[in-house]
Design a protein around this motif. Structure first.
Motif: not given
Length: 305
Positions: A50-78
C-alpha cells in the motif's frame, strides 16, 4: 425442499470479503505497509503493497475514510461501524549509540592526527534511528580535523536494510584527556588500598581536580582518611600511611643496650605508622618514653630508663 435448504445455507454463509476484520494496531517490520497489516484474513491480495512504512521508531495513523478507500480498491468487504475506526501502524527501531558513531569517526580522523586518548564531543547530538534488527553500516565522508582549533566536522552515511541511506552532518570538538584513578567499589574509612581497589579512567583535562591520584603507585598500600565512593576519583589528600600500631595497643618495647637484648611490654599512647615516633608507657615502670615503630606491635626505645 432440498432447494430451500440450499438457499438457506447460501444466505447463512458469509461472503469471502466479509471475513476480513480491521486490525486497530499493527507492528510493521518491513519497509512497506501491506494489506495484511490493516486487515486480518485479507485474502489473496494480503501481500499487496500500500505504501512506505513509517520511519524506524515512528508511527502512522490511518483514519476511517482512508481505510474504506483501501478496502474498496482491493475488493475487501469492509465498512465502518461507528465512523471512528482507525489503524495505528508502528515500526520498531533503535537508536544508534554515541559509541558506534564515535568509533566510526575515530577511524576517519585517526589518519589526520587524532590522538587515541582524545575524546570527541559531538555538538547537538541526536541519535539517528535505524530498523530494530537491520544490519547497519556506517561510513564517514568528508571528515576534517582542525587540530589547532580542536574542532572536527564530517558527514555520517548510515546504510541499513529496510530504509533509505541517511546522511547526518556531525561537528564538534576534540577534548584532551588525562588519566585519573577511581575506586572500583565503595571503600571504607581506614581501609588499606590494594591494586584491585582502583582502576585508571580518563577524563577531560579541564575536569581534573588538583591533587587527584593518577598512578596506582600513589595509592596502593595507603590507608583512606575518609570513605571513597565507587567510580569516584581518589584524592591524594584523603590518603595516609597505614598505622602499624593503634592507640592503646599493647606493644613489645625493644631497648637498644650494647651487648644486651631487653624487651618489655608497653602501651601505645598514640597510633603511628612504621618508622614514625610515638609515646609508649612501660607497663611495669609506668614511665612514658619516646619510641620508634619498627613493625606491627613492635617499637624500639633508644635507652633504658
Amino acid at each position: 425442499m432440498r432447494w430451500l435448504v440450499l438457499a438457506f445455507a447460501l444466505l447463512a454463509a458469509p461472503a469471502r470479503g466479509e471475513l476480513a476484520t480491521l486490525r486497530p494496531f499493527a507492528v510493521v517490520d518491513d519497509a512497506v505497509v501491506r494489506l495484511s497489516d490493516l486487515f486480518d484474513n485479507a485474502g489473496p491480495r494480503a501481500a499487496v503493497v500500500l505504501g512506505p512504512a513509517p520511519a524506524p521508531g515512528g508511527r502512522q495513523v490511518i483514519e476511517t475514510a482512508q481505510i474504506a478507500a483501501i478496502a474498496r480498491a482491493n475488493g475487501i468487504a469492509w465498512r465502518p461501524v461507528g465512523g471512528g475506526e482507525r489503524v495505528v501502524l508502528e515500526r520498531p527501531g533503535r537508536q544508534l549509540s554515541r559509541d558506534e558513531i564515535v568509533l566510526a569517526l575515530r577511524g576517519a580522523l585517526r589518519g589526520q592526527g587524532l590522538e587515541e586518548e582524545a575524546e570527541l564531543e559531538i555538538q547537538a547530538f541526536a541519535p539517528p534511528m535505524v530498523p530494530e534488527r537491520a544490519f547497519v553500516q556506517l561510513a564517514v565522508e568528508g571528515a576534517v580535523l582542525d587540530l589547532p582549533g580542536a574542532r572536527f566536522a564530517a558527514t555520517l552515511a548510515i546504510v541499513a536494510e529496510g530504509m533509505p541511506t541517511q546522511r547526518v552532518r556531525l561537528a564538534g570538538r576534540v577534548v584532551a584527556t588525562v588519566p585519573v584513578l577511581v575506586a572500583t567499589r565503595r571503600l571504607a574509612l581506614g581501609e588499606v588500598m590494594r591494586a584491585q581497589d582502583v582502576r585508571q579512567a580518563r577524563i577531560p583535562a579541564g575536569r581534573l581536580r588538583p591533587g587527584s591520584a593518577q598512578e596506582p603507585e600513589q595509592v596502593v598500600g595507603q590507608a583512606l582518611r575518609r570513605p571513597a565512593a565507587a567510580d569516584q576519583p581518589i584524592m591524594l589528600a584523603d590518603l595516609s600511611t597505614p598505622l602499624a600500631i593503634e592507640r592503646g595497643q599493647t606493644v613489645t618495647m625493644i631497648y637498644d643496650i650494647p651487648g644486651m637484648a631487653l624487651t618489655a611490654q608497653g602501651r601505645a599512647m598514640e597510633g603511628a605508622p612504621r618508622g614514625a615516633s610515638l609515646p609508649v608507657m612501660n607497663l611495669v615502670s609506668r614511665v612514658v618514653v619516646e619510641a620508634q615503630v619498627v613493625g606491627p606491635g613492635r617499637v624500639r626505645v633508644g635507652s633504658l630508663r
